[in-house]
Design a protein around this motif. Sequence first.
Motif, mmCIF file in Angstrom:
data_model
loop_
_atom_site.group_PDB
_atom_site.id
_atom_site.type_symbol
_atom_site.label_atom_id
_atom_site.label_comp_id
_atom_site.label_asym_id
_atom_site.label_seq_id
_atom_site.Cartn_x
_atom_site.Cartn_y
_atom_site.Cartn_z
ATOM 1 N N ILE A 4 -23.612 30.218 -26.665
ATOM 2 C CA ILE A 4 -25.006 30.039 -27.054
ATOM 3 C C ILE A 4 -25.360 28.584 -26.786
ATOM 4 O O ILE A 4 -24.721 27.675 -27.305
ATOM 5 N N TYR A 14 -20.121 31.192 -29.679
ATOM 6 C CA TYR A 14 -19.954 32.117 -28.555
ATOM 7 C C TYR A 14 -19.642 33.529 -29.048
ATOM 8 O O TYR A 14 -19.376 33.752 -30.235
ATOM 9 N N VAL A 26 -20.723 35.819 -34.763
ATOM 10 C CA VAL A 26 -20.571 34.717 -33.834
ATOM 11 C C VAL A 26 -19.214 34.066 -34.072
ATOM 12 O O VAL A 26 -18.751 33.974 -35.209
ATOM 13 N N LYS A 68 -31.959 32.170 -33.073
ATOM 14 C CA LYS A 68 -31.428 31.910 -31.728
ATOM 15 C C LYS A 68 -30.113 32.663 -31.509
ATOM 16 O O LYS A 68 -29.896 33.264 -30.454
ATOM 17 N N ILE A 69 -29.258 32.664 -32.507
ATOM 18 C CA ILE A 69 -27.963 33.351 -32.396
ATOM 19 C C ILE A 69 -28.176 34.862 -32.300
ATOM 20 O O ILE A 69 -27.562 35.533 -31.465
ATOM 21 N N ALA A 72 -29.488 35.776 -28.887
ATOM 22 C CA ALA A 72 -28.414 35.725 -27.891
ATOM 23 C C ALA A 72 -27.513 36.943 -28.016
ATOM 24 O O ALA A 72 -27.094 37.526 -27.009
ATOM 25 N N TRP A 73 -27.216 37.351 -29.246
ATOM 26 C CA TRP A 73 -26.388 38.549 -29.468
ATOM 27 C C TRP A 73 -27.087 39.766 -28.868
ATOM 28 O O TRP A 73 -26.481 40.554 -28.131
#
Length: 78
Positions: A4, A14, A26, A68-69, A72-73
């Motif tokens: 990320i 990541y 995460v 944001k996480i 991204a996931w």
Amino acid sequence: MPTIQDIPGPYRFYFYSFDCNEAPHVHVRRERMTCKFWLEPIELANNHGFSARELNQIRAIIERELIKIQEAWNEHCG
């Protein structure tokens, strides 16, 4: 192993591609230390080397960067 981007600090956030069948989470790395946090709710899943103080700092970063996480996931595992 997607990372990320744009999360400031000494940690790498990541995912592993083969983890997409698990609940959203995460992985975090700094030097040889690693940990894994579930995202919903934010909860420590495992830890290898981080102190309790540093885990609290990582948790605070996850809380601050949660959207944001999660995006991204969803982009990677969606």
